[in-house]
Design an enzyme around this catalytic site. Structure first.
Site, mmCIF file in Angstrom:
data_model
loop_
_atom_site.group_PDB
_atom_site.id
_atom_site.type_symbol
_atom_site.label_atom_id
_atom_site.label_comp_id
_atom_site.label_asym_id
_atom_site.label_seq_id
_atom_site.Cartn_x
_atom_site.Cartn_y
_atom_site.Cartn_z
ATOM 1 N N ARG A 102 0.882 -1.175 0.000
ATOM 2 C CA ARG A 102 0.000 0.000 0.000
ATOM 3 C C ARG A 102 0.913 1.215 0.000
ATOM 4 O O ARG A 102 1.715 1.402 0.908
ATOM 5 C CB ARG A 102 -0.908 -0.011 1.231
ATOM 6 C CG ARG A 102 -1.606 1.316 1.445
ATOM 7 C CD ARG A 102 -2.719 1.235 2.438
ATOM 8 N NE ARG A 102 -3.862 0.539 1.872
ATOM 9 C CZ ARG A 102 -5.089 0.586 2.379
ATOM 10 N NH1 ARG A 102 -5.340 1.279 3.470
ATOM 11 N NH2 ARG A 102 -6.085 -0.070 1.806
ATOM 12 N N HIS A 129 -7.214 0.676 -6.532
ATOM 13 C CA HIS A 129 -7.414 -0.225 -5.382
ATOM 14 C C HIS A 129 -8.055 -1.517 -5.915
ATOM 15 O O HIS A 129 -9.220 -1.814 -5.612
ATOM 16 C CB HIS A 129 -8.306 0.469 -4.338
ATOM 17 C CG HIS A 129 -8.265 -0.155 -2.983
ATOM 18 N ND1 HIS A 129 -7.477 -1.243 -2.665
ATOM 19 C CD2 HIS A 129 -8.937 0.152 -1.825
ATOM 20 C CE1 HIS A 129 -7.659 -1.556 -1.398
ATOM 21 N NE2 HIS A 129 -8.535 -0.733 -0.871
ATOM 22 N N GLN A 132 -9.888 -4.257 -3.710
ATOM 23 C CA GLN A 132 -11.190 -3.803 -3.199
ATOM 24 C C GLN A 132 -12.297 -4.131 -4.200
ATOM 25 O O GLN A 132 -13.372 -4.592 -3.842
ATOM 26 C CB GLN A 132 -11.135 -2.286 -2.952
ATOM 27 C CG GLN A 132 -12.455 -1.713 -2.478
ATOM 28 C CD GLN A 132 -12.812 -2.160 -1.078
ATOM 29 O OE1 GLN A 132 -12.011 -2.042 -0.176
ATOM 30 N NE2 GLN A 132 -14.014 -2.694 -0.891
ATOM 31 N N ASP A 223 -17.252 6.887 -1.909
ATOM 32 C CA ASP A 223 -16.015 6.733 -1.146
ATOM 33 C C ASP A 223 -15.752 8.057 -0.432
ATOM 34 O O ASP A 223 -16.385 9.077 -0.752
ATOM 35 C CB ASP A 223 -14.857 6.378 -2.110
ATOM 36 C CG ASP A 223 -13.542 6.097 -1.381
ATOM 37 O OD1 ASP A 223 -13.574 5.742 -0.182
ATOM 38 O OD2 ASP A 223 -12.474 6.233 -2.013
ATOM 39 N N CYS A 263 -16.304 1.075 0.299
ATOM 40 C CA CYS A 263 -15.117 0.294 0.642
ATOM 41 C C CYS A 263 -14.749 0.420 2.119
ATOM 42 O O CYS A 263 -14.063 -0.437 2.659
ATOM 43 C CB CYS A 263 -13.945 0.710 -0.236
ATOM 44 S SG CYS A 263 -13.358 2.396 0.086
ATOM 45 N N ARG A 291 -13.284 -8.925 1.390
ATOM 46 C CA ARG A 291 -11.870 -8.608 1.171
ATOM 47 C C ARG A 291 -11.024 -9.846 1.486
ATOM 48 O O ARG A 291 -10.097 -10.183 0.755
ATOM 49 C CB ARG A 291 -11.433 -7.436 2.055
ATOM 50 C CG ARG A 291 -12.055 -6.095 1.709
ATOM 51 C CD ARG A 291 -11.562 -5.572 0.384
ATOM 52 N NE ARG A 291 -10.111 -5.454 0.364
ATOM 53 C CZ ARG A 291 -9.413 -4.435 0.889
ATOM 54 N NH1 ARG A 291 -10.057 -3.420 1.449
ATOM 55 N NH2 ARG A 291 -8.094 -4.409 0.818
HETATM 56 N N1 NVA Z 1 -9.929 6.557 -1.502
HETATM 57 C C1 NVA Z 1 -9.557 6.147 -0.163
HETATM 58 C C2 NVA Z 1 -9.818 4.675 0.014
HETATM 59 C C3 NVA Z 1 -9.512 4.150 1.393
HETATM 60 C C4 NVA Z 1 -9.679 2.682 1.499
HETATM 61 C C5 NVA Z 1 -8.092 6.495 0.079
HETATM 62 O O1 NVA Z 1 -7.283 6.321 -0.845
HETATM 63 O O2 NVA Z 1 -7.766 6.944 1.171
HETATM 64 N N1 CP Z 2 -11.175 -0.409 2.175
HETATM 65 C C1 CP Z 2 -9.916 -0.448 2.652
HETATM 66 O O1 CP Z 2 -8.943 -0.675 1.930
HETATM 67 O O2 CP Z 2 -9.821 -0.278 4.011
HETATM 68 P P1 CP Z 2 -8.487 -0.055 4.855
HETATM 69 O O3 CP Z 2 -7.939 1.286 4.485
HETATM 70 O O4 CP Z 2 -8.936 -0.140 6.273
HETATM 71 O O5 CP Z 2 -7.508 -1.147 4.510
#
Ligand code: NVA
Ligand code: CP
Length: 308
Positions: A102, A129, A132, A223, A263, A291
């Site tokens: 990540r 992502h 997801q 989101d 998500c 997930r």
């Molecule tokens: N769009 C959000 C998704 C979090 C799971 C982010 O990138 O923070």
């Molecule tokens: N949806 C998602 O990726 O959640 P986290 O940021 O908690 O991993």
């Protein structure tokens, strides 16, 4: 060797094959049957951003497959002190069997993958992502909504919106994206999706009117308006996204049997109202659970590719 960096690299058949495998493993898991699909394998999990679902699902997932997960926060490893991605990759991938990352720019994960001796999975970047979306589509399948699927994505043209573009354009369903002006999806990603849509028959509609997008849809999703790394823009964003909350009034425009997906984490009162996220139509916790199952499918599938 295959990586899982974006759905762009995957065909419809492959996406469905992974989901089939995931569903099969989900049934086993639900029956407390844990087969050693990946015995003694180690999954390195590099996190440059926070996570609840991604961390817990990957760590639990690899353990249930017979392996072990290594949580590597960039705060604690030398990557956070400036060791290059290319060196980090060449070191870690000699010691583990698979890596999940990540991070921020997609180019960083691509750099890692370029130097990696083992498959790399995207656990979220600024652009995509993909894991997801595997869980999201699994939830749609389980809800019996695959046929005549119309997904309305309302909100920020972010990593989730981009991943929906990839999924829809590969699988061939209708996707409507409504963002405020100035928060549209990236043009290069939209161009890719439109190209894939020519083959799959997907209908991709981009606009700025959430009601128009939701009208008659079968899945409504959104989101956060402030993604990780955008904290400084919070105040401006909250103003600019005014009118984009998915509340009961918005949901009432969707089909009666429509579901709501998110998500998570969700910010109630901003992108979604309390009543919608807590309603019968909301499958957000099934989605979160998926997930675990979807990613087990991804890991086992990638591992099997190595043995082909
Ligand atoms: N769009 C959000 C998704 C979090 C799971 C982010 O990138 O923070
Ligand atoms: N949806 C998602 O990726 O959640 P986290 O940021 O908690 O991993």
């Amino acid at each position: 060797m295959r990586h899982f960096l974006t759905l762009k690299d995957y065909s419809k058949e492959e996406i469905l094959e992974i989901l089939n495998l995931a569903s099969k493993i989900k049934i086993e898991t639900k029956n407390r049957v844990f087969k050693d699909y990946m015995p003694k394998q180690t999954l390195g999990m590099i996190f440059e951003k926070s996570s609840t679902r991604t961390r817990v699902s990957f760590e639990t997932g690899i353990y249930q497959l017979g392996g072990v997960g290594l949580f590597l926060s960039s705060n604690d490893i030398q990557l956070g002190r400036g060791e290059p991605m290319s060196d980090t990759s060449r070191v870690i991938s000699r010691m583990v069997d698979m890596v999940m990352i990540r991070t921020f720019e997609q180019s960083k994960i691509e750099e890692f993958a370029k130097y990696s001796k083992v498959p790399v999975i995207n656990g979220l970047t600024n652009e995509y992502h993909p894991v997801q979306l595997m869980a999201d589509y699994m939830t749609i399948q389980e809800a019996g909504l695959e046929k005549n699927l119309i997904v309305a994505y309302v909100g920020d043209g972010n990593n989730l919106a981009h991943s929906w573009l990839m999924l829809a354009s590969k699988l061939g369903f209708e996707l409507r994206i409504a963002t405020p002006k100035g928060y549209e999806v990236q043009q290069n990603i939209l161009d890719d999706a439109l190209e894939f849509a020519k083959e799959s028959g997907a209908k991709i509609i981009i606009g700025n009117d959430p009601i128009e997008a939701i009208q008659g849809s079968t899945v409504v999703t959104t989101d956060t308006w402030v993604s990780m790394g955008q904290e400084d823009e919070k105040e401006k964003r909250l103003k600019d996204f005014d009118g984009y909350i998915v509340d009961n009034k918005m949901m009432s425009r969707a089909k009666d049997n429509a579901i709501f997906l998110h998500c998570l984490p969700a910010y109630r009162g901003y992108e979604v109202s309390e009543e919608v996220i807590e309603s019968e139509q909301s499958l957000v916790f099934e989605e979160a659970e998926n997930r675990l199952h979807a990613q087990k499918g991804v890991m086992v599938w990638l591992d099997r590719q190595l043995k082909k």
